[in-house]
Design a protein around this motif. Structure first.
Motif, PDB file in Angstrom:
ATOM      1  N   ALA A   9      45.359   3.371  15.257  1.00 37.43           N
ATOM      2  CA  ALA A   9      45.159   1.981  15.686  1.00 37.43           C
ATOM      3  C   ALA A   9      44.376   1.934  16.998  1.00 37.43           C
ATOM      4  CB  ALA A   9      46.505   1.291  15.850  1.00 37.43           C
ATOM      5  N   SER A  10      43.223   1.265  16.998  1.00 33.63           N
ATOM      6  CA  SER A  10      42.391   1.229  18.200  1.00 33.63           C
ATOM      7  C   SER A  10      42.845   0.162  19.197  1.00 33.63           C
ATOM      8  CB  SER A  10      40.917   1.017  17.830  1.00 33.63           C
ATOM      9  OG  SER A  10      40.755  -0.208  17.141  1.00 33.63           O
ATOM     10  N   ASP A  11      43.614  -0.825  18.746  1.00 34.64           N
ATOM     11  CA  ASP A  11      44.151  -1.858  19.645  1.00 34.64           C
ATOM     12  C   ASP A  11      45.650  -1.993  19.378  1.00 34.64           C
ATOM     13  OD1 ASP A  11      44.842  -4.025  21.187  1.00 34.64           O
ATOM     14  OD2 ASP A  11      43.400  -5.407  20.266  1.00 34.64           O
ATOM     15  N   PRO A  12      46.492  -1.218  20.058  1.00 33.45           N
ATOM     16  CA  PRO A  12      47.923  -1.194  19.779  1.00 33.45           C
ATOM     17  C   PRO A  12      48.647  -2.522  19.983  1.00 33.45           C
ATOM     18  CG  PRO A  12      47.309   0.644  21.201  1.00 33.45           C
ATOM     19  CD  PRO A  12      46.118  -0.254  21.090  1.00 33.45           C
ATOM     20  N   LYS A  13      48.020  -3.481  20.649  1.00 39.91           N
ATOM     21  CA  LYS A  13      48.674  -4.776  20.853  1.00 39.91           C
ATOM     22  C   LYS A  13      48.299  -5.797  19.780  1.00 39.91           C
ATOM     23  CE  LYS A  13      49.076  -4.122  25.758  1.00 39.91           C
ATOM     24  NZ  LYS A  13      50.188  -3.916  26.381  1.00 39.91           N
ATOM     25  N   ASN A  14      47.288  -5.476  18.968  1.00 41.60           N
ATOM     26  CA  ASN A  14      46.842  -6.384  17.906  1.00 41.60           C
ATOM     27  C   ASN A  14      46.348  -5.544  16.732  1.00 41.60           C
ATOM     28  OD1 ASN A  14      46.070  -8.707  16.515  1.00 41.60           O
ATOM     29  ND2 ASN A  14      44.015  -8.627  17.370  1.00 41.60           N
ATOM     30  N   ILE A  15      47.274  -5.014  15.954  1.00 45.28           N
ATOM     31  CA  ILE A  15      46.938  -4.063  14.887  1.00 45.28           C
ATOM     32  C   ILE A  15      46.647  -4.803  13.587  1.00 45.28           C
ATOM     33  CG2 ILE A  15      47.805  -2.113  13.551  1.00 45.28           C
ATOM     34  CD1 ILE A  15      49.540  -1.503  16.107  1.00 45.28           C
ATOM     35  N   THR A  16      45.488  -4.479  13.003  1.00 44.89           N
ATOM     36  CA  THR A  16      45.082  -5.072  11.727  1.00 44.89           C
ATOM     37  C   THR A  16      44.510  -3.973  10.836  1.00 44.89           C
ATOM     38  OG1 THR A  16      42.780  -5.516  12.351  1.00 44.89           O
ATOM     39  CG2 THR A  16      44.433  -7.201  12.955  1.00 44.89           C
ATOM     40  N   ASP A  17      44.225  -4.329   9.586  1.00 51.72           N
ATOM     41  CA  ASP A  17      43.627  -3.352   8.676  1.00 51.72           C
ATOM     42  C   ASP A  17      42.137  -3.136   8.949  1.00 51.72           C
ATOM     43  OD1 ASP A  17      42.383  -5.591   7.573  1.00 51.72           O
ATOM     44  OD2 ASP A  17      43.547  -5.560   5.732  1.00 51.72           O
ATOM     45  N   THR A  18      41.590  -3.805   9.966  1.00 46.45           N
ATOM     46  CA  THR A  18      40.194  -3.567  10.335  1.00 46.45           C
ATOM     47  C   THR A  18      40.058  -2.740  11.615  1.00 46.45           C
ATOM     48  OG1 THR A  18      40.061  -5.690  11.504  1.00 46.45           O
ATOM     49  CG2 THR A  18      39.344  -5.657   9.194  1.00 46.45           C
ATOM     50  N   ASN A  19      41.140  -2.627  12.414  1.00 46.15           N
ATOM     51  CA  ASN A  19      41.055  -1.776  13.605  1.00 46.15           C
ATOM     52  C   ASN A  19      42.000  -0.575  13.513  1.00 46.15           C
ATOM     53  OD1 ASN A  19      43.595  -2.758  14.334  1.00 46.15           O
ATOM     54  ND2 ASN A  19      42.821  -4.100  15.929  1.00 46.15           N
ATOM     55  N   ALA A  20      42.453  -0.301  12.289  1.00 41.84           N
ATOM     56  CA  ALA A  20      43.286   0.869  11.984  1.00 41.84           C
ATOM     57  C   ALA A  20      43.191   1.121  10.483  1.00 41.84           C
ATOM     58  CB  ALA A  20      44.744   0.599  12.378  1.00 41.84           C
ATOM     59  N   TYR A  21      43.669   2.265  10.053  1.00 42.86           N
ATOM     60  CA  TYR A  21      43.788   2.546   8.619  1.00 42.86           C
ATOM     61  C   TYR A  21      45.201   2.143   8.203  1.00 42.86           C
ATOM     62  CZ  TYR A  21      39.666   5.483   9.417  1.00 42.86           C
ATOM     63  OH  TYR A  21      38.419   5.945   9.767  1.00 42.86           O
ATOM     64  N   GLU A  22      45.323   1.311   7.163  1.00 43.91           N
ATOM     65  CA  GLU A  22      46.636   0.867   6.695  1.00 43.91           C
ATOM     66  C   GLU A  22      47.000   1.553   5.383  1.00 43.91           C
ATOM     67  OE1 GLU A  22      49.219  -3.043   5.314  1.00 43.91           O
ATOM     68  OE2 GLU A  22      47.072  -3.276   5.719  1.00 43.91           O
ATOM     69  N   VAL A  23      47.948   2.474   5.467  1.00 46.39           N
ATOM     70  CA  VAL A  23      48.502   3.099   4.268  1.00 46.39           C
ATOM     71  C   VAL A  23      49.584   2.130   3.778  1.00 46.39           C
ATOM     72  CG1 VAL A  23      49.624   5.130   3.313  1.00 46.39           C
ATOM     73  CG2 VAL A  23      48.020   5.387   5.225  1.00 46.39           C
ATOM     74  N   ASN A  24      49.317   1.481   2.666  1.00 46.12           N
ATOM     75  CA  ASN A  24      50.107   0.323   2.270  1.00 46.12           C
ATOM     76  C   ASN A  24      51.447   0.669   1.628  1.00 46.12           C
ATOM     77  OD1 ASN A  24      50.415  -2.412   2.294  1.00 46.12           O
ATOM     78  ND2 ASN A  24      48.741  -2.841   0.880  1.00 46.12           N
ATOM     79  N   ILE A  25      52.414  -0.243   1.851  1.00 45.52           N
ATOM     80  CA  ILE A  25      53.689  -0.271   1.140  1.00 45.52           C
ATOM     81  C   ILE A  25      53.861  -1.723   0.702  1.00 45.52           C
ATOM     82  CG2 ILE A  25      56.191   0.057   1.262  1.00 45.52           C
ATOM     83  CD1 ILE A  25      55.714   1.992   3.636  1.00 45.52           C
ATOM     84  N   PHE A  26      53.355  -2.047  -0.480  1.00 48.03           N
ATOM     85  CA  PHE A  26      53.370  -3.435  -0.941  1.00 48.03           C
ATOM     86  C   PHE A  26      53.116  -3.434  -2.445  1.00 48.03           C
ATOM     87  CE2 PHE A  26      51.392  -7.899   0.148  1.00 48.03           C
ATOM     88  CZ  PHE A  26      52.456  -8.522  -0.463  1.00 48.03           C
ATOM     89  N   ASP A  27      54.169  -3.155  -3.221  1.00 45.35           N
ATOM     90  CA  ASP A  27      54.045  -3.061  -4.680  1.00 45.35           C
ATOM     91  C   ASP A  27      53.584  -4.364  -5.319  1.00 45.35           C
ATOM     92  OD1 ASP A  27      54.997  -0.497  -4.376  1.00 45.35           O
ATOM     93  OD2 ASP A  27      56.744  -0.746  -5.654  1.00 45.35           O
ATOM     94  N   THR A  28      53.981  -5.500  -4.739  1.00 47.02           N
ATOM     95  CA  THR A  28      53.667  -6.795  -5.342  1.00 47.02           C
ATOM     96  C   THR A  28      52.483  -7.476  -4.661  1.00 47.02           C
ATOM     97  OG1 THR A  28      55.314  -7.876  -3.935  1.00 47.02           O
ATOM     98  CG2 THR A  28      56.045  -7.161  -6.131  1.00 47.02           C
ATOM     99  N   ARG A  29      51.619  -6.693  -4.032  1.00 47.44           N
ATOM    100  CA  ARG A  29      50.428  -7.240  -3.363  1.00 47.44           C
ATOM    101  C   ARG A  29      49.638  -8.060  -4.386  1.00 47.44           C
ATOM    102  NH1 ARG A  29      44.942  -5.699  -1.544  1.00 47.44           N
ATOM    103  NH2 ARG A  29      44.863  -5.994   0.713  1.00 47.44           N
ATOM    104  N   PRO A  30      49.281  -9.311  -4.056  1.00 50.15           N
ATOM    105  CA  PRO A  30      48.554 -10.146  -5.017  1.00 50.15           C
ATOM    106  C   PRO A  30      47.299  -9.470  -5.573  1.00 50.15           C
ATOM    107  CG  PRO A  30      49.321 -11.485  -3.194  1.00 50.15           C
ATOM    108  CD  PRO A  30      49.616 -10.053  -2.834  1.00 50.15           C
ATOM    109  N   ASP A  31      46.500  -8.847  -4.688  1.00 53.91           N
ATOM    110  CA  ASP A  31      45.360  -8.060  -5.140  1.00 53.91           C
ATOM    111  C   ASP A  31      45.853  -6.611  -5.200  1.00 53.91           C
ATOM    112  OD1 ASP A  31      43.112  -6.514  -5.451  1.00 53.91           O
ATOM    113  OD2 ASP A  31      42.127  -7.183  -3.625  1.00 53.91           O
ATOM    114  N   GLN A  32      46.092  -6.129  -6.387  1.00 57.79           N
ATOM    115  CA  GLN A  32      46.700  -4.810  -6.583  1.00 57.79           C
ATOM    116  C   GLN A  32      45.785  -3.647  -6.193  1.00 57.79           C
ATOM    117  OE1 GLN A  32      50.056  -3.810  -8.407  1.00 57.79           O
ATOM    118  NE2 GLN A  32      50.222  -5.393  -6.841  1.00 57.79           N
TER     119      GLN A  32
END
Length: 190
Positions: A91-114
């Protein structure tokens, strides 16, 4: 027979000791059971129950105080049906973490976009297999070595990709909905 049993027990104890020493010498750092190595961001009601990190309301992250460049993370997670979580790394900005400033290894089985459901890395790699994870303990083994990334979910390599967007930063445990539990969280630098 008594001497033989004593020899077997001694050998087993030596092997166990060697395995324990080997694990310590491999540089693993256990981050479980205490908030000492973490900063809490957001309003998630993170707590420790029987050595587990548990959260069941609010949103936010547990963010490591230390940054990592090349590393391996191993952990176990449990979610209820519909939970939304993830492990953000570098995470490049530890106070505002998003999937664009870090790599997100997901845990979301029911994600609308699978496309980037559990086992995938959002915006980088769809999971190679669909593995359903709710209501059971699961394992993640995540390696970031230079620009090479590997994600192993429950013993199955679900994502491999090459990218050099983010070079270092802390990693996080995310809560974005549902009941989540984490245990045996450990990291080692490569």
């Amino acid at each position: 027979m008594k001497i033989f049993n004593s020899i077997i027990i001694t050998i087993c104890l030596l092997l166990l000791s060697a395995c324990s020493t080997s694990n310590e010498s491999e540089g693993w750092n256990d981050l479980s059971g205490s908030f000492d190595a973490w900063n809490q961001m957001g309003d998630g009601n993170w707590r420790i129950e029987d050595g587990l990190f548990v959260v069941d309301s609010g949103t936010g992250q547990l963010v490591t105080k230390q940054s990592f460049a090349n590393f391996q993370i191993q952990l176990e997670f449990w979610t209820d049906e519909g939970a939304n979580s993830g492990i953000f790394i570098r995470a490049s900005d530890p106070k505002n973490i998003t999937d664009t400033n870090a790599y997100e290894v997901n845990i979301f089985d029911t994600r609308p976009d699978q496309t980037y459901r559990t086992g995938g890395v959002v915006n980088h790699a769809a999971p190679s297999e669909i593995i359903n994870t709710p209501n059971q303990w699961n394992t993640y083994d995540i390696t970031a070595d230079g620009d090479k990334f590997t994600v192993i979910l429950n013993g199955v390599t679900t994502a491999e990709f090459i990218d050099d967007t983010h070079s270092s930063g802390p990693f996080t445990l995310q809560c974005a909905g549902g009941t989540l539990k984490f245990r045996n969280v450990r990291v080692r630098e490569l």
